[in-house]
Design an enzyme around this catalytic site. Sequence first.
Site, PDB file in Angstrom:
ATOM      1  N   LYS A 178      71.567  -2.407  72.228  1.00 25.43           N
ATOM      2  CA  LYS A 178      70.488  -1.736  71.510  1.00 25.43           C
ATOM      3  C   LYS A 178      69.184  -2.494  71.729  1.00 25.43           C
ATOM      4  O   LYS A 178      68.999  -3.575  71.177  1.00 25.43           O
ATOM      5  CB  LYS A 178      70.773  -1.670  70.004  1.00 25.43           C
ATOM      6  N   SER A 232      65.167 -11.905  64.272  1.00 26.41           N
ATOM      7  CA  SER A 232      64.691 -12.744  63.169  1.00 26.41           C
ATOM      8  C   SER A 232      65.853 -13.411  62.420  1.00 26.41           C
ATOM      9  O   SER A 232      66.965 -12.881  62.393  1.00 26.41           O
ATOM     10  CB  SER A 232      63.891 -11.890  62.189  1.00 26.41           C
ATOM     11  N   GLU A 253      70.764 -15.727  68.088  1.00 26.67           N
ATOM     12  CA  GLU A 253      69.567 -16.414  68.612  1.00 26.67           C
ATOM     13  C   GLU A 253      68.417 -15.999  67.712  1.00 26.67           C
ATOM     14  O   GLU A 253      67.934 -14.869  67.795  1.00 26.67           O
ATOM     15  CB  GLU A 253      69.294 -15.975  70.057  1.00 26.67           C
ATOM     16  N   LEU A 254      67.987 -16.894  66.831  1.00 29.54           N
ATOM     17  CA  LEU A 254      67.064 -16.493  65.753  1.00 29.54           C
ATOM     18  C   LEU A 254      65.688 -17.147  65.898  1.00 29.54           C
ATOM     19  O   LEU A 254      65.312 -17.566  66.983  1.00 29.54           O
ATOM     20  CB  LEU A 254      67.732 -16.800  64.408  1.00 29.54           C
ATOM     21  N   CYS A 287      60.120 -17.129  70.832  1.00 26.82           N
ATOM     22  CA  CYS A 287      60.924 -17.879  69.848  1.00 26.82           C
ATOM     23  C   CYS A 287      60.781 -19.390  70.029  1.00 26.82           C
ATOM     24  O   CYS A 287      60.861 -20.136  69.070  1.00 26.82           O
ATOM     25  CB  CYS A 287      62.387 -17.466  69.933  1.00 26.82           C
ATOM     26  N   GLU A 386      57.675 -18.977  60.453  1.00 29.65           N
ATOM     27  CA  GLU A 386      57.524 -18.781  61.892  1.00 29.65           C
ATOM     28  C   GLU A 386      56.299 -17.912  62.146  1.00 29.65           C
ATOM     29  O   GLU A 386      56.246 -16.763  61.699  1.00 29.65           O
ATOM     30  CB  GLU A 386      58.767 -18.080  62.447  1.00 29.65           C
TER      31      GLU A 386
END
Length: 484
Positions: A178, A232, A253-254, A287, A386
């Site tokens: 997606k 996120s 993976e944030l 990121c 962030e």
Amino acid sequence: MSSVPVQHRQLYINGQWCDASTGQRITVVNPATEEPLADVSFGHRADAAQAIAAAAQALPAWMKLTAYDRAKFLKKTAELMRERLEVLARTMTMEQGKPLAEAKGEVLHSADTFEWFAEEGKRAYGQVIPPTLPTKRHLTIKHPVGVVGAIAPWNFPITLLCRKIAPALAAGCTVVAKPSELTPLCGIGLFECLHDSGLPPGVVNMVLGPGDAIGAEFMENPAVRKVSFTGSTRVGKLLMKQAADQVKRLSLELGGHAPFIVFPDADPEVVAKAAVIGKFRNNGQVCISPSRFYVHKDIEKKFTEVAVAEAKSLKMGNGLEEGVVLGPMIEAKRLEATSALVADATAKGATLLTGGRKSPQFARGYFFEPTVLKGLPPDAKILTEEPFAPVMPVLDFSKLDEVIAQANNTRYGLAAYVFTNDLSIAWRMAEGLEAGIIGLNDPVPATPQCPFGGMKESGLGRELAHEGLEAYLETKYVSMVLRS
Ligand code: NAD
């Protein structure tokens, strides 16, 4: 100027391009011009369920192929991406905003990722383990996890899909992906390459739809054995809770909040130039973007002077135009969030050295001026949230231990950057910093053969490298007794 006319694009399920079952469509907008680029089918859970069924059906034959045979499809995909570099990169610039040179770099990195995993799939080795009894033999073999649900964000719309799809396919898994609703055209361009590589129907599928609905189908459908998510920390935490019900395998993976630390033996002018390139790449919507600049007090003044001059000199504009190095942000919402972070910092006493507002140069498009701040109090939100924005907060420090403590004082732990020529300092920093990726005099560390991922609330597991393949494999232990 546009090479992608407004047109209708579709989902990709079981080897076919198809409309969403809902009949719904969304309009993709160029962030530099605010003009529509395409209408894309926007599905829901039923479409995800259909794609999952196709992936489950394709799985047995795909996993039985040898890694050598699977590699042929991966290599062909890499070749097609390179052949279509110009079209894929232009689509990315128009859809996501990053300058054409950066978009080309992303497409080539993505092709390299496919090629690297084509080879690494051949190294899914097990082990032969010495027994304690003379009649026993022990060994491990690797087994593909199964159907994978892959969810990606918009900031690296091709690369982040590839970091999931390439290792999953190499490991013998099938995939339902997606892309972000903001950048589906990049996902479609990638899926055209996958389709044209000759992959059997159902091995890869692409659905677009509301994140929460597609995510729920991935989590609740027992045919999906693993979910790999980049996005996120907020959504990552939600998925972690949802994964518990079926003990679903999860890679996350944030977000990140990378410190960029400059010691006094480094050349402040050279490092400030590298810092500006690193910070403003993709408007800071990265990121691993450096987002807190700790510069030793002896060189902070010179560093800041050069950084401000460099930031002012960056050519902003439509990423398709020659010489542009700073495109628009992804959407209007991001401009507002960035203005709010800057306003919070200045209200608390920070000094704005340049930028700080939506660029008045452009009547249309989501352009924010490259911004440099100094004198930030510790409670400025930009130091803990962030930022994902073209804002460079400069702080100073005097002692190594103190700067390690400040750098680690965050719930994130994705990347950290250290600039020094002193080996002892470099080692102390590499060992002391709580980050999954450490750039020593290296502002751009990502490469397919090295592990990428975070500590703390920046994620779980690693992408790329051998770890990135292992993420799609189960270890099966086989024990046998010999006839005496
Ligand atoms: P996001 O979490 O809002 O969305 C990411 C993806 O998740 C999108 O495809 C979205 O549709 C989908 N989604 C949204 N809600 C969902 C839900 N409830 N369940 C399942 N899926 C859902 O993030 P974003 O704003 O698109 O991306 C920016 C974030 O991604 C930043 O925090 C950034 O640091 C992070 N990121 C991390 C890495 C990394 O490798 N660690 C790389 C790039 C971006």
